[in-house]
Design a protein around this motif. Structure first.
Motif, PDB file in Angstrom:
ATOM      1  N   PRO A   1      -3.448   7.310  -1.195  1.00 18.51           N
ATOM      2  CA  PRO A   1      -2.830   5.989  -0.995  1.00 18.51           C
ATOM      3  C   PRO A   1      -3.839   4.859  -0.850  1.00 18.51           C
ATOM      4  O   PRO A   1      -3.446   3.710  -0.664  1.00 18.51           O
ATOM      5  CB  PRO A   1      -2.043   6.190   0.303  1.00 18.51           C
ATOM      6  CG  PRO A   1      -2.837   7.203   1.059  1.00 18.51           C
ATOM      7  CD  PRO A   1      -3.380   8.147   0.014  1.00 18.51           C
TER       8      PRO A   1
ATOM      9  N   THR B   1      -3.454   0.723  -1.544  1.00 17.79           N
ATOM     10  CA  THR B   1      -2.073   0.239  -1.597  1.00 17.79           C
ATOM     11  C   THR B   1      -1.889  -0.975  -0.687  1.00 17.79           C
ATOM     12  O   THR B   1      -2.478  -1.042   0.387  1.00 17.79           O
ATOM     13  CB  THR B   1      -1.098   1.343  -1.157  1.00 17.79           C
ATOM     14  OG1 THR B   1      -1.367   2.524  -1.893  1.00 17.79           O
ATOM     15  CG2 THR B   1       0.345   0.927  -1.375  1.00 17.79           C
TER      16      THR B   1
ATOM     17  N   VAL C   1      -1.388   4.500  -7.519  1.00 19.02           N
ATOM     18  CA  VAL C   1      -0.897   3.326  -6.799  1.00 19.02           C
ATOM     19  C   VAL C   1      -0.461   2.272  -7.819  1.00 19.02           C
ATOM     20  O   VAL C   1      -1.119   2.073  -8.837  1.00 19.02           O
ATOM     21  CB  VAL C   1      -2.010   2.753  -5.890  1.00 19.02           C
ATOM     22  CG1 VAL C   1      -1.581   1.421  -5.284  1.00 19.02           C
ATOM     23  CG2 VAL C   1      -2.366   3.756  -4.788  1.00 19.02           C
TER      24      VAL C   1
ATOM     25  N   CYS D   1       2.062   9.214  -3.567  1.00 20.38           N
ATOM     26  CA  CYS D   1       1.266   9.008  -2.367  1.00 20.38           C
ATOM     27  C   CYS D   1       1.162   7.527  -2.043  1.00 20.38           C
ATOM     28  O   CYS D   1       0.384   6.812  -2.633  1.00 20.38           O
ATOM     29  CB  CYS D   1      -0.110   9.613  -2.581  1.00 20.38           C
ATOM     30  SG  CYS D   1      -1.065   9.712  -1.087  1.00 20.38           S
ATOM     31  N   GLN D   2       1.971   7.078  -1.135  1.00 16.53           N
ATOM     32  CA  GLN D   2       1.919   5.685  -0.696  1.00 16.53           C
ATOM     33  C   GLN D   2       2.008   5.662   0.833  1.00 16.53           C
ATOM     34  O   GLN D   2       2.738   6.438   1.424  1.00 16.53           O
ATOM     35  CB  GLN D   2       3.104   4.886  -1.260  1.00 16.53           C
ATOM     36  CG  GLN D   2       3.289   5.006  -2.749  1.00 16.53           C
ATOM     37  CD  GLN D   2       2.182   4.289  -3.486  1.00 16.53           C
ATOM     38  OE1 GLN D   2       1.469   3.498  -2.915  1.00 16.53           O
ATOM     39  NE2 GLN D   2       2.033   4.583  -4.759  1.00 16.53           N
ATOM     40  N   PRO D   3       1.288   4.760   1.488  1.00 15.38           N
ATOM     41  CA  PRO D   3       1.400   4.670   2.945  1.00 15.38           C
ATOM     42  C   PRO D   3       2.679   3.962   3.348  1.00 15.38           C
ATOM     43  O   PRO D   3       3.183   3.132   2.600  1.00 15.38           O
ATOM     44  CB  PRO D   3       0.180   3.839   3.337  1.00 15.38           C
ATOM     45  CG  PRO D   3      -0.057   2.984   2.149  1.00 15.38           C
ATOM     46  CD  PRO D   3       0.357   3.802   0.942  1.00 15.38           C
TER      47      PRO D   3
ATOM     48  N   CYS E   1       3.170  10.266   2.721  1.00 11.97           N
ATOM     49  CA  CYS E   1       3.590   9.774   1.416  1.00 11.97           C
ATOM     50  C   CYS E   1       5.097   9.827   1.279  1.00 11.97           C
ATOM     51  O   CYS E   1       5.704  10.852   1.535  1.00 11.97           O
ATOM     52  CB  CYS E   1       2.964  10.594   0.305  1.00 11.97           C
ATOM     53  SG  CYS E   1       1.182  10.449   0.320  1.00 11.97           S
TER      54      CYS E   1
END
Length: 199
Positions: free
Chosen positions: A89, A92, A117, A162-164, A172
């Motif tokens: 991540p 991001t 991202v 996968c992102q915060p 994620c």
């Protein structure tokens, strides 16, 4: 997580294949790739690379999870791996000043950088690659690629990327998104759940 054979992994893999087809020059395909991260998104990348016949090495902060740690990466490592995929991540929004810790000075115009991202469209990882002449692509193409293969306009789907979440949890989300009726729209929204993704 992207369990091989699961429907989610298949859909994510289809989007990845289309993104890589757009990024890579068929006349100059890389023989080796670096996959940054070892969580669910990275597993999907590894699955696709294996099917394409591109060998890969994983990079992780944990030496037990990958061949390389970030401290291991040297100029010759980068030279040998002309495709580098960021499946973490890092970068991001809103932490857009962050990027995976690799020796960017070793990148060349023959390198390819893919960042999963998509917000912001130009991450620091991609910007540093572009400065060295590398060919770059962000994660939006993967999302639209998955939509093109598996969905119809106006429908809703979920994928794991996968992102915060609110820049607080190192986790994620599984993103639920509506496929826009026009490609020009980039509205992708709605967090449905989480899965862990290691850096």
């Amino acid at each position: 997580e992207c369990l091989v054979g699961s429907e989610m992994c298949k859909e994510t893999a289809d989007g990845l294949r289309l993104a890589l087809a757009e990024l890579l020059d068929p006349a100059d395909l890389p023989e080796q790739a670096l996959v940054l991260g070892t969580g669910g998104a990275a597993q999907a990348v590894q699955y696709v690379l294996s099917g394409m016949g591109i060998s890969f090495d994983a990079v992780s902060r944990d030496p037990a999870r990958a061949r390389y740690t970030y401290d291991d990466l040297r100029d010759d490592t980068i030279a040998a791996h002309r495709l580098i995929v960021n499946a973490t991540p890092l970068g991001t929004w809103p932490a857009t000043d962050r990027a995976p810790r690799i020796p960017y000075a070793a990148l060349t115009p023959r390198h390819y950088l893919l960042d999963l991202v998509y917000n912001p469209p130009l991450t620091r990882f991609l910007a540093l690659g572009r400065e060295r002449g590398a060919r770059i692509l962000n994660g939006e193409r993967m999302l639209y690629g998955q939509a093109e293969v598996h969905g119809e306009s106006g429908t809703t789907h979920s994928i794991g990327l996968c992102q915060p979440f609110r820049n607080r949890l190192r986790r994620c989300p599984i993103i639920s998104y509506s496929i826009p009726r026009k490609r020009s729209s980039n509205r992708i929204s709605g967090i449905a759940g989480f899965f862990h993704d290691a850096l």
